[in-house]
Design a protein around this motif. Sequence first.
Motif, PDB file in Angstrom:
ATOM      1  N   ARG A  59      -5.002  10.697 -17.851  1.00 25.68           N
ATOM      2  CA  ARG A  59      -5.457  12.064 -18.069  1.00 25.68           C
ATOM      3  C   ARG A  59      -5.140  12.525 -19.493  1.00 25.68           C
ATOM      4  NH1 ARG A  59      -2.944  14.557 -12.499  1.00 25.68           N
ATOM      5  NH2 ARG A  59      -4.569  13.779 -11.107  1.00 25.68           N
ATOM      6  N   LYS A  60      -5.905  13.471 -19.969  1.00 21.36           N
ATOM      7  CA  LYS A  60      -5.648  14.046 -21.294  1.00 21.36           C
ATOM      8  C   LYS A  60      -4.231  14.613 -21.330  1.00 21.36           C
ATOM      9  CE  LYS A  60      -7.364  17.184 -24.782  1.00 21.36           C
ATOM     10  NZ  LYS A  60      -7.326  16.305 -25.927  1.00 21.36           N
ATOM     11  N   ASN A  61      -3.530  14.338 -22.407  1.00 13.78           N
ATOM     12  CA  ASN A  61      -2.157  14.782 -22.657  1.00 13.78           C
ATOM     13  C   ASN A  61      -1.124  14.155 -21.724  1.00 13.78           C
ATOM     14  OD1 ASN A  61      -2.925  16.449 -24.822  1.00 13.78           O
ATOM     15  ND2 ASN A  61      -3.485  18.074 -23.403  1.00 13.78           N
ATOM     16  N   GLU A  62      -1.496  13.116 -21.024  1.00 14.34           N
ATOM     17  CA  GLU A  62      -0.567  12.401 -20.151  1.00 14.34           C
ATOM     18  C   GLU A  62      -0.091  11.147 -20.879  1.00 14.34           C
ATOM     19  OE1 GLU A  62      -0.547  11.223 -15.494  1.00 14.34           O
ATOM     20  OE2 GLU A  62      -2.296  10.518 -16.626  1.00 14.34           O
ATOM     21  N   THR A  63       1.206  10.946 -20.976  1.00 14.35           N
ATOM     22  CA  THR A  63       1.703   9.729 -21.607  1.00 14.35           C
ATOM     23  C   THR A  63       1.375   8.534 -20.712  1.00 14.35           C
ATOM     24  OG1 THR A  63       3.867   9.806 -20.539  1.00 14.35           O
ATOM     25  CG2 THR A  63       3.638  10.996 -22.659  1.00 14.35           C
ATOM     26  N   ASN A  66       3.952   8.308 -17.944  1.00 10.38           N
ATOM     27  CA  ASN A  66       3.715   9.252 -16.850  1.00 10.38           C
ATOM     28  C   ASN A  66       2.497   8.860 -16.021  1.00 10.38           C
ATOM     29  OD1 ASN A  66       5.973  10.759 -17.404  1.00 10.38           O
ATOM     30  ND2 ASN A  66       4.882  12.297 -18.596  1.00 10.38           N
TER      31      ASN A  66
END
Length: 160
Positions: A59-63, A66
């Motif tokens: 997902r966007k902005n997910e490392t 994570n």
Amino acid sequence: MMILQESSMVPDEMFKTVIEYAPLVSIDLIAMHKDKVLLGKRVNKPAFGYYFTTGGIVRKNETLANAMKRLAKLELGIELVDEPNFIGVFQHFYDDSIYENVSTHYVNLGYKLKVPNLKNLPKEQHSEYRWFSVEELLQSDEVHAYVKDYFKKINIGENK
């Protein structure tokens, strides 16, 4: 209505547009126990009806760390403690997707994950699971060719 668990943060029509015009970054968790590989029979397109590794999109902005934790919980029902072993970058191209007349392109990050003999696995993305030896999966018409690529191109057996 949202179609995919991963798309829950993006409105459906917008997610369709993304799939139409951009590659998706995804993670495949190649779950192994001793000399066996866990594969699930996919319930969604692409690769519907084939045995495939567990995983999903980032997902966007997910490392990446994570994303791996989320996917391990969602698809294997386990808490990820150690980071899996990175085996390489792969590309997956499909003529279909969860949307009619839309193809899918994944830039896929493959990770080998040692797991216990898992039971009572989640059924949201896979209708059934099966443990395969490498030889079995390479010979099976029920295992998707992209899964076989992991074992043809890179030696990711249990002892590596």
